[in-house]
Design an enzyme around this catalytic site. Sequence first.
Site, PDB file in Angstrom:
ATOM      1  N   ASP A   7     -49.196 -18.799 -53.735  1.00 22.53           N
ATOM      2  CA  ASP A   7     -47.557 -18.277 -53.663  1.00 22.53           C
ATOM      3  C   ASP A   7     -48.375 -17.222 -53.870  1.00 22.53           C
ATOM      4  O   ASP A   7     -48.509 -17.082 -55.485  1.00 22.53           O
ATOM      5  CB  ASP A   7     -46.822 -18.486 -54.227  1.00 22.53           C
ATOM      6  CG  ASP A   7     -45.287 -18.184 -54.423  1.00 22.53           C
ATOM      7  OD1 ASP A   7     -44.287 -18.600 -54.208  1.00 22.53           O
ATOM      8  OD2 ASP A   7     -45.472 -16.805 -54.622  1.00 22.53           O
ATOM      9  N   ASP A 102     -44.726 -15.963 -48.433  1.00 21.99           N
ATOM     10  CA  ASP A 102     -45.465 -15.334 -48.803  1.00 21.99           C
ATOM     11  C   ASP A 102     -46.204 -16.938 -49.853  1.00 21.99           C
ATOM     12  O   ASP A 102     -46.449 -16.750 -50.583  1.00 21.99           O
ATOM     13  CB  ASP A 102     -44.819 -14.799 -50.118  1.00 21.99           C
ATOM     14  CG  ASP A 102     -44.436 -15.125 -51.069  1.00 21.99           C
ATOM     15  OD1 ASP A 102     -43.775 -16.284 -50.499  1.00 21.99           O
ATOM     16  OD2 ASP A 102     -44.031 -14.619 -51.948  1.00 21.99           O
ATOM     17  N   GLU A 103     -45.719 -17.880 -48.870  1.00 21.31           N
ATOM     18  CA  GLU A 103     -46.192 -19.805 -49.751  1.00 21.31           C
ATOM     19  C   GLU A 103     -46.100 -20.001 -48.810  1.00 21.31           C
ATOM     20  O   GLU A 103     -46.256 -19.912 -47.916  1.00 21.31           O
ATOM     21  CB  GLU A 103     -45.419 -19.542 -50.994  1.00 21.31           C
ATOM     22  CG  GLU A 103     -44.019 -20.817 -50.460  1.00 21.31           C
ATOM     23  CD  GLU A 103     -43.049 -21.297 -51.300  1.00 21.31           C
ATOM     24  OE1 GLU A 103     -43.659 -22.125 -51.804  1.00 21.31           O
ATOM     25  OE2 GLU A 103     -42.226 -19.422 -51.562  1.00 21.31           O
TER      26      GLU A 103
END
Length: 386
Positions: A7, A102-103
């Site tokens: 993340d 973003d992860e």
Amino acid sequence: MHILHIDMDAFYASVEQRDKPELQGKPVVVGGRPEDRGVVATASYEARRYGIKSAMPMAIALKLCPGLTVLPVNHHKYRRVSAAVMEIFRAYTPILEPVSLDEAFLDVRGSEKLFGPAEVIGAVIQKRIQEELQLSASVGVGPNKFIAKLASDYQKPNGFTVISQEKVLQFLAPLRISKMWGIGDKTAASLNHLGIKTIGQLRELPLELLEGKFGKHGRVLYEFARGVDNRPVKPMREVKSLGKEVTFPEDICDLEVLRRTLQELAEKVARRLRRGDLKTGSVTLKIKYPDFQLVTRTESLPEPTDLPGPIYRAAGQLLAKHCKPPVRLLGVTCGKLTGERQITLFRDEQLVKEEKVTAALDKLRDRYGEDVIMAASLLKKPNEHS
Ligand code: TTP
Ligand code: MG
């Protein structure tokens, strides 16, 4: 211990700080403007020290930290950076499940012979993100998704946490239940009511009690409290085509209504293309007649596009040529998707104009929601249509 969860740290804000060095080390938030009653999308770790959090009204964030720098959300840029991050992930395993920009989860079971154990892969990825993209990520390594996700969150930012099977119970015990997957405010409140604050305490509740209180979800809580999670990492399938269709409440005979429906469908599909940074090279019109007979016709486009105009025009030509109303269902599907930006030497004046208008509309939609605006022609009455 084959599952990674990675993340990015303060993602939007970190990207902005990277690109504007004068903002490094400063409190920065990305989000909507206070005068539009905007909220914080994300806050840099410097801003978090003032108590600023995601989803907080911007006006409050500015009160907490008067020197705060507020930047608008630049989706295009974050999508580009996200694609670069995902590409690094993909170099180490095809079993990659992006959860958001973003992860992602990575299952590296099959890659360890090639690249070394999971924790080595995690460390290499973290280093590459730093060196190649000048951004920091937090890495969690564990025996399953549940543990890997908690691990990546454990020492943010720039964290690196490995939880082996033997350490799972010990790791979970002191964590607050609100950190657990699937525990929303309601479940947390009802558990707090029973005096349960940590995962260790949750573990003491018998299965029957949890099932009685939370139904099916009770078993999940019971298993998670013991670090058991059998959900596989689901690799994202590649998007080959994007489509949208409507079944009419009653069969449609009026060609004009069909044309306007096509235009709406083209608007929606084009918007989805732009959101995914994709362009289409072909348009397929799908028609279902009242007797359920299905007809599809495809037309190639002269150049790849993500604008509604060319998609609508191609679909409209197909409609004029092949459609014999009444019609039960109408659909538009875009195929031959490409991700790369195409450079065109000779720009069609009309397309350049449409590109500008579409970009402006996208901004409004990002701010106020999908349905606030439609092409002006959709608002005209049929007899006004040009
Ligand atoms: P998160 O990973 O939840 O947050 P983050 O990366 O900003 O911070 P960290 O992981 O270090 O705690 O979300 C990723 C991005 O998603 C975030 O940068 C902005 C966006 N986002 C929103 O737009 N609205 C939200 O409410 C949240 C939580 C995130
Ligand atoms: Mg993040």
